[in-house]
Design an enzyme around this catalytic site. Structure first.
Site, PDB file in Angstrom:
ATOM      1  CD  GLU A   3      -2.469   1.305   2.733  1.00 14.80           C
ATOM      2  OE1 GLU A   3      -2.786   0.240   3.314  1.00 14.80           O
ATOM      3  OE2 GLU A   3      -2.732   2.428   3.202  1.00 14.80           O
ATOM      4  NE  ARG A  47       0.211   9.375   5.390  1.00  9.37           N
ATOM      5  CZ  ARG A  47      -0.091   8.240   6.062  1.00  9.37           C
ATOM      6  NH1 ARG A  47      -1.338   7.835   6.138  1.00  9.37           N
ATOM      7  NH2 ARG A  47       0.850   7.548   6.638  1.00  9.37           N
ATOM      8  CE  LYS A  85      -6.276   1.950   7.345  1.00  7.91           C
ATOM      9  NZ  LYS A  85      -5.268   2.600   6.509  1.00  7.91           N
TER      10      LYS A  85
HETATM   11  C1  3PG Z   1      -0.577   4.920   8.473  1.00 11.50           C
HETATM   12  O1  3PG Z   1      -1.494   5.697   8.636  1.00 11.50           O
HETATM   13  O2  3PG Z   1       0.538   5.266   8.108  1.00 11.50           O
HETATM   14  C2  3PG Z   1      -0.865   3.489   8.672  1.00 11.50           C
HETATM   15  O3  3PG Z   1      -2.006   3.324   9.421  1.00 11.50           O
HETATM   16  C3  3PG Z   1       0.287   2.767   9.281  1.00 11.50           C
HETATM   17  O4  3PG Z   1       0.334   3.024  10.616  1.00 11.50           O
HETATM   18  P1  3PG Z   1       1.622   2.588  11.438  1.00 11.50           P
HETATM   19  O5  3PG Z   1       2.731   3.506  10.995  1.00 11.50           O
HETATM   20  O6  3PG Z   1       1.214   2.840  12.872  1.00 11.50           O
HETATM   21  O7  3PG Z   1       1.898   1.156  11.145  1.00 11.50           O
END
Ligand code: 3PG
Length: 215
Positions: A48, A52, A136
């Site tokens: 994924e 961002r 999710k």
């Molecule tokens: C994110 O928003 O980057 C994901 O949910 C991953 O979260 P994490 O960095 O806590 O694994």
């Protein structure tokens, strides 16, 4: 963009390809392909890429083009524009931290694999009504974690979850042991320091350990 025959066109089938979905926020496009190769080599095929960073779509495109073993999708998809941009560059699925009617309808209309986010029972019920059975659970640790998933198991029978947010190598096994958890998402398999240092061997090792979390 057509979905390759080798890649399942269904979110549950995609999620079944590996116990952990690495959540990758990529700053440098040049990191995208070696990072994806290391993760796939370690055994994590489903990736994924969060939308961002300014480089996210180019990174996603590079992985879709150059890492045939990867099943790459877009994360942090907040609206239809982002959904279409991600599809256009080769995303095979989309992940959203929550969901809107517009996003749910757009993904349904395009028959595009989609993992919408929920944090409450009502949100899960609403998405279930729309036909989504894999959700999710975000942000997992902050929203009740393993306790929440256990508590809703009987009421939301028929729904499965991909807990994401605060999940790590230590907590992932307990999540994955739950019958209503299909897989987990997390960034721990690609630590920022290792990516910045181009330490792909470290990332491959972390991926290999994560890939073994569910036998
Ligand atoms: C994110 O928003 O980057 C994901 O949910 C991953 O979260 P994490 O960095 O806590 O694994």
């Amino acid at each position: 963009m057509a979905i390759s025959a080798a890649v399942p066109a269904d979110m549950a089938a995609i999620a079944a390809l590996a116990p952990v979905i690495p959540v990758l926020t990529i700053d440098k496009v040049s990191d995208a392909v070696p990072l994806a190769r290391a993760l796939v080599k370690g055994g994590l095929r489903v990736l994924e890429i969060t939308l961002r960073t300014d480089t996210a779509l180019d990174s996603l495109a590079a992985i879709a083009r150059d890492v045939p073993g990867a099943v790459v999708g877009a994360g942090t998809v907040l609206d239809e524009t982002q959904l279409r941009q991600a599809q256009h560059v080769g995303a095979r699925f989309a992940v959203s931290p929550g969901c809107t009617r517009a996003l749910a309808s757009a993904t349904r209309a395009a028959n595009f694999p989609f993992l919408p986010g929920v944090q409450t029972v009502s949100e899960a019920m609403e998405l279930s009504e729309l036909g989504f059975r894999l959700l999710k659970f975000f942000p997992a640790e902050q929203a009740g974690g393993i306790g929440w998933l256990k508590a809703v198991g009987a009421s939301l029978a028929g729904l499965r979850f991909c807990p994401t947010g605060g999940v790590n190598a230590e907590t992932a096994p307990a999540y994955l042991a739950l019958p209503n958890v299909a897989c987990v998402g997390g960034s721990w398999v690609a630590p920022r320091k290792a990516v910045e240092g181009g330490d792909w061997a470290v990332i491959e090792k972390l991926a290999a350990a994560a890939a073994k979390l569910r036998g």
